[in-house]
Design a protein around this motif. Structure first.
Motif, mmCIF file in Angstrom:
data_model
loop_
_atom_site.group_PDB
_atom_site.id
_atom_site.type_symbol
_atom_site.label_atom_id
_atom_site.label_comp_id
_atom_site.label_asym_id
_atom_site.label_seq_id
_atom_site.Cartn_x
_atom_site.Cartn_y
_atom_site.Cartn_z
ATOM 1 N N TYR A 70 0.851 -1.183 0.000
ATOM 2 C CA TYR A 70 0.000 0.000 0.000
ATOM 3 C C TYR A 70 0.891 1.238 0.000
ATOM 4 O O TYR A 70 2.003 1.223 0.544
ATOM 5 C CB TYR A 70 -0.890 0.040 1.253
ATOM 6 N N GLN A 98 0.872 5.466 0.999
ATOM 7 C CA GLN A 98 0.160 6.516 1.744
ATOM 8 C C GLN A 98 0.821 7.849 1.445
ATOM 9 O O GLN A 98 1.979 8.084 1.824
ATOM 10 C CB GLN A 98 0.196 6.227 3.241
ATOM 11 N N ASN A 112 -1.008 12.900 4.673
ATOM 12 C CA ASN A 112 -2.350 13.228 5.196
ATOM 13 C C ASN A 112 -3.474 12.529 4.446
ATOM 14 O O ASN A 112 -4.589 13.060 4.349
ATOM 15 C CB ASN A 112 -2.578 14.733 5.180
ATOM 16 N N GLN A 113 -3.171 11.373 3.897
ATOM 17 C CA GLN A 113 -4.204 10.612 3.193
ATOM 18 C C GLN A 113 -4.265 9.179 3.722
ATOM 19 O O GLN A 113 -3.420 8.755 4.514
ATOM 20 C CB GLN A 113 -3.926 10.608 1.689
ATOM 21 N N GLY A 114 -5.292 8.465 3.284
ATOM 22 C CA GLY A 114 -5.427 7.064 3.654
ATOM 23 C C GLY A 114 -4.518 6.196 2.808
ATOM 24 O O GLY A 114 -3.617 6.676 2.123
ATOM 25 N N LEU A 115 -4.750 4.910 2.852
ATOM 26 C CA LEU A 115 -3.903 3.948 2.150
ATOM 27 C C LEU A 115 -4.499 3.600 0.796
ATOM 28 O O LEU A 115 -5.696 3.350 0.684
ATOM 29 C CB LEU A 115 -3.780 2.669 2.981
ATOM 30 N N LEU A 158 -4.051 0.919 -2.472
ATOM 31 C CA LEU A 158 -3.436 -0.342 -2.871
ATOM 32 C C LEU A 158 -2.577 -0.148 -4.109
ATOM 33 O O LEU A 158 -3.043 0.375 -5.124
ATOM 34 C CB LEU A 158 -4.523 -1.384 -3.154
ATOM 35 N N PHE A 160 3.856 0.794 2.536
ATOM 36 C CA PHE A 160 3.654 -0.242 3.545
ATOM 37 C C PHE A 160 3.504 -1.602 2.881
ATOM 38 O O PHE A 160 2.659 -1.780 2.003
ATOM 39 C CB PHE A 160 2.397 0.041 4.375
ATOM 40 N N ILE A 206 -5.218 -7.635 8.334
ATOM 41 C CA ILE A 206 -4.007 -7.207 7.646
ATOM 42 C C ILE A 206 -2.981 -6.796 8.688
ATOM 43 O O ILE A 206 -3.282 -6.025 9.594
ATOM 44 C CB ILE A 206 -4.296 -6.050 6.677
ATOM 45 N N PHE A 219 0.593 -4.976 9.025
ATOM 46 C CA PHE A 219 1.421 -4.060 8.265
ATOM 47 C C PHE A 219 2.839 -4.018 8.809
ATOM 48 O O PHE A 219 3.070 -4.199 10.011
ATOM 49 C CB PHE A 219 0.853 -2.640 8.338
#
Lengths: 115, 111
Positions: free
Chosen positions: B36, B38, B41-44, B46, B90, B99, B101
């Motif tokens: 993943y 990132q 300041n954002q999400g993950l 894929l 990640f 999951i 990580f």
């Protein structure tokens, strides 16, 4: 497909206050997951639901934390009596159960700061 | 217990140079493997995944990874990086529907 959404995106609170976060998964996904990510670390699993049933909770999820998914759609994560150590990014993910569908899709996260 | 080790916490690389981000996992059962990304300041998001089949997996943004069962590795590669690849990456495994990580590798692109 609008993706996973989370609200609020940011939350600042004082120690001892209660906070609640919401996650709206991708509409056809029956599994919903919560993770916590502290600074400089990877996300850590907290809990997950299949439909409205909470199937597993991590030891990280203390008694002050509670998660619900009452109608099998959106989910809420509540933290009672917040502590400074609760400051983190809280991530929600969803997927559809079944073979070949193991990918979890993540939302943008809710960043919590406890003062 | 399953775990994921990302051997480098930070990797600096010049723009247009190749890069490899290393990942090793430990598991006593078959796993599904993911990378993943990132952005700040954002999400993950894929990048790619290995579920079964071909050990060379191609993902988005020109990234690829190779699953090596004997070395329990899943290293991520890109032949030529761009400034827009600046992010945290990640490596992760999915076991029993959770999951796990790694701690992440921060990719710094140098001009």
């Amino acid at each position: 497909d609008t993706g996973v959404s989370q609200n609020p995106r940011h939350k600042i609170t004082k120690r001892g206050q209660n906070v609640t976060f919401r996650c709206d998964p991708i509409s056809e996904h029956n599994r919903l997951y919560w993770y916590r990510q502290t600074l400089g670390q990877g996300p850590e699993f907290l809990t997950y639901f299949q439909n409205e049933a909470q199937l597993e909770k991590s030891r990280l999820l203390s008694d002050r934390f509670s998660a619900e998914r009452p109608k099998g759609s959106f989910s809420t994560l509540e933290i009672q009596r917040t502590e400074q150590g609760d400051s983190a990014m809280y991530l929600c993910a969803s997927r559809q159960s079944g073979g070949g569908r193991e990918t979890q899709y993540f939302g943008p996260g809710t960043r919590l700061l406890v003062l | 217990a399953q775990s994921v080790t990302q051997l480098d916490s930070q990797v600096p690389v010049f723009e247009e140079a190749p890069v490899e981000l290393r990942c090793n996992y430990s598991s006593s059962v078959s796993v599904y493997l993911f990378w993943y990304v990132q952005y700040p300041n954002q999400g993950l998001q894929l990048l790619l995944k290995y579920l079964s089949g071909s050990t060379l997996v191609k993902g988005i943004n020109g990234f690829e990874a190779e699953f090596n069962k004997s070395q329990t590795s899943f290293h991520l590669r890109k032949p030529s990086v761009h400034i827009s690849d600046t992010a945290e990456y990640f490596c992760a495994v999915s076991v029993d529907d959770k999951i796990i990580f790694g701690k992440g590798t921060r990719l710094h692109i140098l001009p």
